[in-house]
Design an enzyme around this catalytic site. Structure first.
Site: not given
Length: 279
Positions: A50, A61
């Site tokens: 990723e 995040d």
């Protein structure tokens, strides 16, 4: 959809083990170091990569990945350079699937059609765009599918039976199960709850289900990998990068090797996971 992703999951199924999916931030702390990290991941045991697209406002995040994005942006990383990172990686590795992960804003500014064309050229196999719900599939998901790029959707503990069909409708490549509510880097989820959630999703799709959020160690990977088709690790890798840097955020001679050492340990966890589950 891309043959690379399908082939990789078929190989892993034949081996009887889950995938180790490793996330790192493109351009963190600089272009050359992140390319070195990317090349080291498969050698250390990563099955799928990723590739994070740095963004100034990453709402999903946690602090570690936010800081990684800031370091990358400070170092001059752009979406164009992140695509170039994949293209440079493809010069020596045409087998490892690459999934670009991030937010829609940079893609929208870049131009959707141009981005998809450039992603294909760079050898990108899939996209995870966390702020595009199924109701916005016409924006990027459908165009990506038409180009032959997998669009990987997130399912969460709050994705109920009514919502799940919409989430899965245009999903391809694999399903990313976010094992807990909250931001990246949270605590390890309850393995029994994860197992139940994976089985519930599998009742609605034949796609592999990979589990992320909270996996930090080889033991975590082993436990979660016992019930999932893949284990996603991101924050632990980003933290490993951060701890290897100088006080002013520069790479050291140990940065790439530090990440490789961590990933080798995580790989030992996933490689033993299904064997333990099968006993």
């Amino acid at each position: 959809m891309t043959a690379r992703m399908d082939k990789r999951f078929a190989e892993l199924k034949a081996e009887g083990r889950p995938a180790l999916v490793t996330y790192f931030m493109g351009g963190d702390p600089d272009y050359d170091t992140s390319l070195g990290i990317m090349k080291a991941l498969p050698e250390a045991g990563s099955d799928i990569i990723e590739l994070g697209m740095p963004f100034s406002d990453p709402m999903a995040d946690g602090p570690a990945i936010q800081l990684a994005g800031q370091r990358a942006l400070k170092g001059g990383q752009t979406l164009k350079k992140t695509l170039q990172l994949a293209a440079d990686f493809r010069k020596t590795d045409d087998a490892t699937p690459i999934v670009m992960m991030g937010y829609y804003n940079p893609i929208y500014i870049y131009g959707v059609e141009k981005f998809l064309d450039d992603a294909l050229t760079a050898g990108i196999d899939g996209l995870i765009v966390v702020d595009l719900p199924p109701e916005m599939d016409d924006e990027l998901c459908i165009p990506a599918i038409r180009k032959g790029i997998n669009f990987i959707r997130l399912a969460t503990p709050t994705t109920d039976e009514k919502r799940l069909p919409a989430v899965l409708k245009n999903t391809s490549g694999f399903v990313y199960y976010v094992s807990m509510n909250g931001i990246t880097g949270s605590a390890l989820p309850d393995p029994s709850l994860v197992s139940g959630a994976v089985q519930r999703i599998k009742q609605h799709t034949e796609l592999p289900v990979c589990v992320g959020f909270g996996v930090k160690t080889a033991e975590h990977a082993k436990v979660i990998g016992g019930s999932a088709d893949g284990v996603v690790v991101g924050t632990a890798i980003v933290n490993q990068v951060a701890t290897s840097l100088t006080k002013d955020g520069k790479a050291t001679a140990d940065t790439v090797q530090a990440v490789a050492t961590l990933v080798r340990g995580l790989s030992s966890g996933t490689r033993s996971a299904r064997l333990v589950a099968a006993e």
